[in-house]
Design a protein around this motif. Structure first.
Motif, short mmCIF file in Angstrom:
data_model
loop_
_atom_site.label_atom_id
_atom_site.label_comp_id
_atom_site.label_asym_id
_atom_site.label_seq_id
_atom_site.Cartn_x
_atom_site.Cartn_y
_atom_site.Cartn_z
N THR A 60 0.84 -1.21 0.00
CA THR A 60 0.00 0.00 0.00
C THR A 60 0.87 1.27 0.00
O THR A 60 0.55 2.25 -0.66
N LEU A 63 2.13 1.89 -3.46
CA LEU A 63 1.10 2.40 -4.37
C LEU A 63 0.69 3.84 -4.04
O LEU A 63 0.51 4.66 -4.93
N HIS A 64 0.55 4.13 -2.75
CA HIS A 64 -0.04 5.43 -2.36
C HIS A 64 0.94 6.39 -1.68
O HIS A 64 0.66 7.58 -1.60
N HIS A 66 1.36 6.61 1.43
CA HIS A 66 0.88 6.82 2.80
C HIS A 66 -0.01 5.63 3.17
O HIS A 66 -0.24 4.75 2.33
N GLU A 68 -3.11 4.18 3.22
CA GLU A 68 -4.47 4.28 2.65
C GLU A 68 -5.27 3.13 3.28
O GLU A 68 -5.18 1.97 2.87
N ASP A 71 -7.62 0.58 1.32
CA ASP A 71 -6.82 -0.30 0.46
C ASP A 71 -6.09 -1.36 1.30
O ASP A 71 -6.09 -2.55 0.97
N LYS A 301 10.40 4.81 -3.26
CA LYS A 301 9.25 5.65 -2.93
C LYS A 301 9.62 6.66 -1.83
O LYS A 301 9.12 7.78 -1.82
N TRP A 310 5.89 13.18 -5.18
CA TRP A 310 4.77 12.22 -5.14
C TRP A 310 3.52 12.85 -5.73
O TRP A 310 3.12 13.93 -5.36
#
Ligand code: F2R
Ligand code: MG
Ligand code: MG
Length: 311
Positions: A60, A63-64, A66, A68, A71, A301, A310
């Motif tokens: 997660t 992908l984000h 943070h 999320e 999710d 990331k 980001w």
């Protein structure tokens, strides 16, 4: 491999090795016999729920950038397999989420105040390393957001917060008493504070602290309050030692060995990095290539996040 990659891989593999090599020593005779039969995957050492849920957190974040929560809740639920040895309350909860229940209600449906198990804390080293350069408050908030999906109880969330903070301090190369002082400067609940103050006292003394005393005073159980400070103490006293010594101490302390070793191992790895982990254990871990690629992505990331690129 740069320092950031070394420390992120160190955290992930320190956690996974602690889990996979601690698991065969966990619990009573029945649990050990069961793990003897399912703890092997094509000749590799299998990890348990501790690593699986940490993988979900990494996915997660990748992908984000943070936590999320919606999710992450879906990932926890869809990855659930009984053979990874989840806590019994967590197993029921994840099945409810998979069946369509909102995690915000499901997380108080098994225990009215939520779970105080150590399942929220066992995945917190990932939060500590990913957010290592953020403020203490941000690290605590992220750890609690990650924990509350399955562990709504204050003790479950606080355990996650102190494990994440300890990992972040280790990532920044704080050691020993300085690390514990930094931890104690936070607004930590009384139950954990009392145990952390005992740790500080032990570090200041010349007393010989053996596994039995750790077990009796700090705990070795499945509740977060009975295992998080234990893992912190073991990590802090082994940051300048070999990873195998840390693992041996976790095994001697007994009880919830996979989780105590996963938390302590993740903290150790954040300080010492991947390159100091023992090759003979790394070569035997299940899905090593997959864990490596997830971790390299996570490290990238962090770089993107720090450079505010980001989207
Ligand atoms: N499940 C295992 N190991 C099997 C060991 C069984 C052991 N002998 C036992 O005592 O149960 N390992 C994995 O589970 C741990 C993480 O668990 P998690 O995710 O916190 O699960 P759960 O179900 O939420 O909590 C664990 C147990 O704690 C008690 N409990 C929690 N909250 C409670 C509450 N509010 N009131 C009363 N009891 C509460 C329950 O017994 C839960 O089942 C890790 O060790 C992982 O490796
Ligand atoms: Mg486990
Ligand atoms: Mg465990």
């Amino acid at each position: 491999m740069n320092t950031r990659q070394d420390k992120i891989l160190g955290t992930v593999f320190g956690l996974a090795l602690g889990d996979a090599f601690g698991a065969p020593h966990e619990g009573g005779t029945i649990e050990r016999v069961l793990w003897y039969f399912i703890g092997n995957s094509l000749g590799k050492n299998r990890w348990t729920d501790d690593t699986q849920m940490s993988i979900n957190v990494i996915e997660t974040l990748n992908l984000h950038g943070h936590i999320e929560q919606d999710d992450l809740a879906k990932r926890f639920a869809s990855s659930y397999r009984w053979s990874r040895g989840y806590g019994s309350g967590a197993a029921k909860l994840l099945k409810r989420i998979k069946g369509g229940d909102d995690w915000r209600e499901a997380n108080r449906s098994i225990f009215p105040n939520g779970s105080f198990g150590n399942g929220g804390a066992m995945r917190a080293p990932i939060i500590g390393s990913f957010f290592a350069n953020d403020t203490d408050k941000e690290i605590r908030d992220k750890a609690m957001q990650c924990a509350e999906i399955t562990h709504a109880h204050d003790l479950g969330k606080e355990g996650a917060a102190i494990i994440a903070q300890t990992t972040a301090y280790a990532y920044r190369d704080l050691v020993s008493r300085d690390l514990v002082n930094a931890l104690l400067s936070n607004d930590i609940g009384t139950e954990y504070r009392l145990k952390l103050e005992l740790v500080a006292k032990w570090l200041d003394s010349s007393l010989s602290i053996d596994a039995k005393l750790i077990q009796e005073e700090l705990g070795n159980g499945i509740a977060a309050l009975d295992s998080c400070v234990t893992a912190i103490y073991i990590a802090v006293t082994h940051l300048d030692k070999d990873f195998r010594d840390l693992l041996d101490t976790c095994i001697k302390v007994k009880g919830d060995v996979d989780t105590i070793a996963a938390m302590a191992g993740g903290i150790w790895g954040a300080r010492n990095g991947y390159r100091k982990l023992p090759n003979n254990l790394l070569d035997r871990i299940e899905k090593k290539d997959y864990l490596t690629s997830l971790s390299m992505n996570l490290s990238e990331k962090i770089h993107i996040k720090r450079n505010k690129k980001w989207k």
